[in-house]
Motif scaffolding. Structure first.
Motif, PDB file in Angstrom:
ATOM      1  N   ALA A   1       0.842  -1.192   0.000  1.00 15.09           N
ATOM      2  CA  ALA A   1       0.000   0.000   0.000  1.00 15.09           C
ATOM      3  C   ALA A   1       0.877   1.241   0.000  1.00 15.09           C
ATOM      4  O   ALA A   1       1.972   1.247   0.577  1.00 15.09           O
ATOM      5  N   ARG A   2       0.420   2.280  -0.666  1.00 17.07           N
ATOM      6  CA  ARG A   2       1.164   3.532  -0.657  1.00 17.07           C
ATOM      7  C   ARG A   2       0.204   4.699  -0.464  1.00 17.07           C
ATOM      8  O   ARG A   2      -0.998   4.575  -0.718  1.00 17.07           O
ATOM      9  N   MET A   3       0.758   5.837  -0.015  1.00 15.95           N
ATOM     10  CA  MET A   3      -0.057   7.012   0.241  1.00 15.95           C
ATOM     11  C   MET A   3       0.549   8.222  -0.451  1.00 15.95           C
ATOM     12  O   MET A   3       1.762   8.462  -0.352  1.00 15.95           O
ATOM     13  N   ASP A   4      -0.288   8.963  -1.153  1.00 17.12           N
ATOM     14  CA  ASP A   4       0.145  10.232  -1.732  1.00 17.12           C
ATOM     15  C   ASP A   4       0.391  11.253  -0.628  1.00 17.12           C
ATOM     16  O   ASP A   4      -0.119  11.129   0.491  1.00 17.12           O
ATOM     17  N   GLU A   5       1.135  12.278  -0.962  1.00 16.71           N
ATOM     18  CA  GLU A   5       1.303  13.382  -0.022  1.00 16.71           C
ATOM     19  C   GLU A   5      -0.047  14.067   0.208  1.00 16.71           C
ATOM     20  O   GLU A   5      -0.814  14.281  -0.741  1.00 16.71           O
ATOM     21  N   PRO A   6      -0.387  14.398   1.446  1.00 14.96           N
ATOM     22  CA  PRO A   6      -1.676  15.064   1.716  1.00 14.96           C
ATOM     23  C   PRO A   6      -1.761  16.413   1.009  1.00 14.96           C
ATOM     24  O   PRO A   6      -0.769  17.130   0.868  1.00 14.96           O
ATOM     25  N   LEU A   7      -2.941  16.741   0.548  1.00 12.07           N
ATOM     26  CA  LEU A   7      -3.187  18.048  -0.020  1.00 12.07           C
ATOM     27  C   LEU A   7      -3.289  19.071   1.104  1.00 12.07           C
ATOM     28  O   LEU A   7      -3.535  18.714   2.269  1.00 12.07           O
ATOM     29  N   PRO A   8      -3.099  20.372   0.805  1.00  7.80           N
ATOM     30  CA  PRO A   8      -3.221  21.397   1.846  1.00  7.80           C
ATOM     31  C   PRO A   8      -4.561  21.287   2.570  1.00  7.80           C
ATOM     32  O   PRO A   8      -5.621  21.183   1.941  1.00  7.80           O
ATOM     33  N   GLY A   9      -4.510  21.251   3.898  1.00 11.96           N
ATOM     34  CA  GLY A   9      -5.731  21.158   4.689  1.00 11.96           C
ATOM     35  C   GLY A   9      -6.161  19.745   5.000  1.00 11.96           C
ATOM     36  O   GLY A   9      -7.110  19.537   5.763  1.00 11.96           O
ATOM     37  N   GLU A  10      -5.472  18.731   4.434  1.00 12.47           N
ATOM     38  CA  GLU A  10      -5.822  17.341   4.691  1.00 12.47           C
ATOM     39  C   GLU A  10      -4.817  16.730   5.658  1.00 12.47           C
ATOM     40  O   GLU A  10      -3.626  17.027   5.609  1.00 12.47           O
ATOM     41  N   ALA A  11      -5.329  15.852   6.543  1.00  8.60           N
ATOM     42  CA  ALA A  11      -4.452  15.206   7.512  1.00  8.60           C
ATOM     43  C   ALA A  11      -3.657  14.070   6.877  1.00  8.60           C
ATOM     44  O   ALA A  11      -2.497  13.838   7.226  1.00  8.60           O
ATOM     45  N   VAL A  12      -4.302  13.353   5.974  1.00  7.43           N
ATOM     46  CA  VAL A  12      -3.634  12.225   5.306  1.00  7.43           C
ATOM     47  C   VAL A  12      -3.903  12.303   3.812  1.00  7.43           C
ATOM     48  O   VAL A  12      -4.878  12.924   3.366  1.00  7.43           O
ATOM     49  N   GLY A  13      -3.026  11.676   3.036  1.00  7.66           N
ATOM     50  CA  GLY A  13      -3.216  11.638   1.596  1.00  7.66           C
ATOM     51  C   GLY A  13      -4.092  10.462   1.184  1.00  7.66           C
ATOM     52  O   GLY A  13      -4.640   9.741   2.025  1.00  7.66           O
ATOM     53  N   LYS A  14      -4.210  10.274  -0.102  1.00  9.05           N
ATOM     54  CA  LYS A  14      -4.996   9.158  -0.627  1.00  9.05           C
ATOM     55  C   LYS A  14      -4.157   7.887  -0.627  1.00  9.05           C
ATOM     56  O   LYS A  14      -2.977   7.915  -0.938  1.00  9.05           O
ATOM     57  N   PHE A  15      -4.821   6.772  -0.287  1.00 10.29           N
ATOM     58  CA  PHE A  15      -4.151   5.480  -0.234  1.00 10.29           C
ATOM     59  C   PHE A  15      -4.442   4.689  -1.505  1.00 10.29           C
ATOM     60  O   PHE A  15      -5.564   4.723  -2.034  1.00 10.29           O
ATOM     61  N   TYR A  16      -3.430   3.939  -1.939  1.00 11.68           N
ATOM     62  CA  TYR A  16      -3.567   3.113  -3.133  1.00 11.68           C
ATOM     63  C   TYR A  16      -3.035   1.707  -2.843  1.00 11.68           C
ATOM     64  O   TYR A  16      -2.025   1.552  -2.146  1.00 11.68           O
ATOM     65  N   ASN A  17      -3.728   0.715  -3.370  1.00 15.88           N
ATOM     66  CA  ASN A  17      -3.206  -0.647  -3.368  1.00 15.88           C
ATOM     67  C   ASN A  17      -2.263  -0.745  -4.564  1.00 15.88           C
ATOM     68  O   ASN A  17      -2.697  -0.612  -5.708  1.00 15.88           O
ATOM     69  N   ALA A  18      -0.988  -0.980  -4.301  1.00 15.49           N
ATOM     70  CA  ALA A  18       0.016  -0.774  -5.350  1.00 15.49           C
ATOM     71  C   ALA A  18       0.997  -1.933  -5.453  1.00 15.49           C
ATOM     72  O   ALA A  18       1.098  -2.794  -4.573  1.00 15.49           O
ATOM     73  N   ILE A  19       1.699  -1.940  -6.581  1.00 20.27           N
ATOM     74  CA  ILE A  19       2.909  -2.743  -6.777  1.00 20.27           C
ATOM     75  C   ILE A  19       4.068  -1.759  -6.850  1.00 20.27           C
ATOM     76  O   ILE A  19       3.992  -0.765  -7.575  1.00 20.27           O
ATOM     77  N   GLN A  20       5.142  -2.034  -6.103  1.00 21.46           N
ATOM     78  CA  GLN A  20       6.302  -1.157  -6.109  1.00 21.46           C
ATOM     79  C   GLN A  20       7.546  -1.936  -6.516  1.00 21.46           C
ATOM     80  O   GLN A  20       7.678  -3.123  -6.198  1.00 21.46           O
ATOM     81  N   VAL A  21       8.436  -1.247  -7.231  1.00 22.05           N
ATOM     82  CA  VAL A  21       9.677  -1.854  -7.738  1.00 22.05           C
ATOM     83  C   VAL A  21      10.843  -1.199  -7.002  1.00 22.05           C
ATOM     84  O   VAL A  21      10.971   0.037  -6.997  1.00 22.05           O
ATOM     85  N   ILE A  22      11.707  -2.027  -6.384  1.00 27.05           N
ATOM     86  CA  ILE A  22      12.777  -1.527  -5.519  1.00 27.05           C
ATOM     87  C   ILE A  22      14.117  -2.094  -5.992  1.00 27.05           C
ATOM     88  O   ILE A  22      14.220  -3.297  -6.301  1.00 27.05           O
ATOM     89  N   ASP A  23      15.138  -1.232  -6.048  1.00 28.45           N
ATOM     90  CA  ASP A  23      16.448  -1.701  -6.511  1.00 28.45           C
ATOM     91  C   ASP A  23      17.361  -2.055  -5.342  1.00 28.45           C
ATOM     92  O   ASP A  23      16.946  -1.994  -4.166  1.00 28.45           O
ATOM     93  N   ASP A  24      18.613  -2.407  -5.632  1.00 30.83           N
ATOM     94  CA  ASP A  24      19.543  -2.885  -4.606  1.00 30.83           C
ATOM     95  C   ASP A  24      20.024  -1.773  -3.686  1.00 30.83           C
ATOM     96  O   ASP A  24      20.700  -2.046  -2.693  1.00 30.83           O
ATOM     97  N   ARG A  25      19.673  -0.536  -3.971  1.00 27.46           N
ATOM     98  CA  ARG A  25      19.991   0.569  -3.062  1.00 27.46           C
ATOM     99  C   ARG A  25      18.815   0.915  -2.158  1.00 27.46           C
ATOM    100  O   ARG A  25      18.887   1.866  -1.373  1.00 27.46           O
ATOM    101  N   GLY A  26      17.704   0.164  -2.281  1.00 35.39           N
ATOM    102  CA  GLY A  26      16.518   0.449  -1.494  1.00 35.39           C
ATOM    103  C   GLY A  26      15.703   1.596  -2.047  1.00 35.39           C
ATOM    104  O   GLY A  26      14.873   2.180  -1.334  1.00 35.39           O
TER     105      GLY A  26
END
Length: 535
Positions: A322-347
């Motif tokens: 799961a990932r979250m976007d940066e909150p918009l001005p005036g919002e406590a939390v951003g939008k959440f997405y069910n995601a696939i993420q790709v990570i390299d050997d440097r993290g």
């Protein structure tokens, strides 16, 4: 059998509804993991006789249609209860909060889905004639209703009748020509045809259509035998996959208190020695399943660093998270997405794909019901404030070292014709999923079988990572290169099969289905006009 046919045709009242329900239940045995194709014949053959009897429902012009719709509802209710009972397992993961709603999930959803089969039976009855054409009327009506079930209210094409043919390696190859919905039309017509062998009015009627059905089934098998290569599919050079299946209980997986233990388990298992002596150092791509973490991975530098430490230079890890976007001005939390993420050997996170087709009530609450549901203290199954947001577009996922990837998360893979983005054709379908919600039931087997059929339709290999199983690599002909069984912890080391050429289904499945239905409809209309003019 003649006695059974007579009883079905003459059944009235509650006997007719029980007969319809039982016929629907029998049809579920044709679905995975049983795959008993004759069961669909045992289900659809009495359906023909029951609709025959609907013609004697009453003097009103609409009485036969109402009676056929009610038959279809009970038939569908039996079919979906027997095929989808495993949904109840999800309500027991957090039994203290959701167990009370189990009957609504196990019986309520089938009751709603049965309205689609009710429509299909009524449409069939509208085109019904007391001759061999009634088999095609049923195939037409149910094919229309199945297409609607796969598209209306976000769609739910689970256990489509075409899956009765979509499990056998040779028979499933016809999906490369007509897709799942075309396969359903053929399955219904073939499996309903035995009704004529019992109640046909003439010897010709009793044998012609059932004989043609057998010939068609043999022709489909012969086509499949011809289409599937005798040799294993060639593989992509310099790609070595390692799929990790942790087999975590669902109640433990989403508990934040288990975060460190879960990460240790993932890393230890991913670094272990495989059955052929391979290690993580031999893999160019390590793949973890959907929703792998009870925290936001992209906001946890320590966990990203641990993943980087697992990987060899130039290799990557692909994981559901799961990932979250940066909150918009005036919002406590951003939008959440069910995601696939790709990570390299440097993290470092190199890219992501956000899920487009979310599960209603599982990943979000439909806005039209949101206020009402929250008023009585309910929420979606996944612990995300406000639920997940859907991505607005399906796009290719770029992963270093892999050809272009069509990414799918969980049940996105069950939607035929809707898993590839617009534009250039990918060379791989990636599916990460978490079927841990459903335990050791028939549900995960059904999910895998439907995902596997997408490979045949699109002519693309599929790489699938599941939390509890079934994880697998499938070639573009639907052959399982290797897999990890349901309910087993393990790793799978495999090479990536190359893609086949684009199939007719991937280009024209909607056209081929439309052509089949139009030809069938025109034939039925002509038959009705001929009969009316002869009276």
């Amino acid at each position: 059998m003649i006695l059974v046919a007579d009883r079905a045709i003459l059944a009235r009242g509650w006997r007719r509804w029980i007969f319809s329900f039982a016929a629907g239940v029998a049809g579920a045995l044709a679905m995975p993991p049983f795959g008993f194709l004759p069961a669909l014949a045992l289900s659809l053959t009495p359906a023909v006789w029951l609709i025959d009897g609907a013609g004697k429902a009453g003097p009103s012009r609409w009485a036969p249609l109402k009676s056929a719709a009610l038959i279809g509802w009970f038939w569908g209710f039996g079919y979906f209860v027997a095929g989808l009972w495993w949904l109840g397992a999800a309500f027991l993961v957090e039994a203290d909060q959701f167990a009370w709603a189990l009957p609504f999930g196990v019986l309520g959803l089938p009751a709603l889905l049965a309205f689609f089969t009710a429509f299909g039976f009524a449409l069939a009855r509208l085109l019904w004639l007391p001759d061999a054409s009634r088999v095609f009327a049923l195939a037409f009506g149910l094919s229309i209703s199945e297409w609607l079930r796969g598209h209306v209210f976000t769609g739910f094409p689970w256990n489509n009748p075409g899956m009765a043919l979509g499990q056998n390696l040779w028979l499933m190859q016809s999906a490369s020509l007509v897709g799942l919905y075309g396969l359903s039309f053929l399955a219904i017509a073939i499996c309903a045809s035995p009704a004529l062998a019992i109640t046909g009015r003439t010897a010709r009627e009793r044998w012609t259509v059932p004989g043609l059905a057998v010939a068609l089934l043999l022709a489909m098998a012969a086509f499949g035998f011809w289409r599937v290569p005798s040799e294993p599919t060639a593989t992509v050079e310099n790609v070595r996959l390692r799929i990790m299946q942790p087999n975590l209980p669902q109640d433990a997986k989403f508990n934040p208190r288990n975060r460190d233990a879960i990460m240790r388990r993932y890393l230890t298992l991913s670094a272990s020695t495989g059955r052929d002596g391979q290690t993580a150092a031999d893999a160019t791509h390590i793949i973890w399943p959907e929703s792998a973490f009870p925290f936001l991975l992209h906001r946890d530098p320590a966990s990203l660093a641990q993943i980087g430490g697992l990987l060899e230079p130039g290799s990557v890890l692909i994981t559901g998270a799961a990932r979250m976007d940066e909150p918009l001005p005036g919002e406590a939390v951003g939008k959440f997405y069910n995601a696939i993420q790709v990570i390299d050997d440097r993290g470092t996170i190199l890219g992501h794909y956000d899920k487009v087709h979310l599960v209603p009530f599982g990943e979000y609450v439909p806005k039209v019901l949101d206020t009402l549901i929250r008023a009585v203290g309910l929420r979606q199954f996944v612990h995300i404030p406000g639920g997940f947001e859907p991505s607005q577009e399906r796009r290719l996922l770029s992963i270093p070292g892999l050809p272009p990837v069509a990414a799918t998360i969980c049940y996105e893979a069950i939607f035929p014709g809707d898993i590839l983005p617009e534009g250039p054709r990918p060379d791989l379908i990636l599916n990460v999923t978490n079927d841990g919600w459903f335990g050791q039931t028939t549900g995960p087997y059904q999910h895998f079988a439907q995902a596997r059929l997408r490979s045949v339709e699109e002519g693309l290999p599929m790489v699938r990572a599941a939390n509890t199983g079934i994880s697998a690599v499938v070639d573009p002909y639907g052959r399982i290169v290797d897999s990890i069984p349901l309910g087993v912890e393990g790793i799978l080391d495999a090479k990536l099969p190359v893609a086949a050429k684009a199939n007719l289904s991937s280009k024209t499945s909607r056209f081929s289905l439309t052509a089949m239905l139009v030809i069938c409809l025109m034939t039925l209309i002509v038959r009705r006009k001929q009969r009316v003019s002869s009276i």
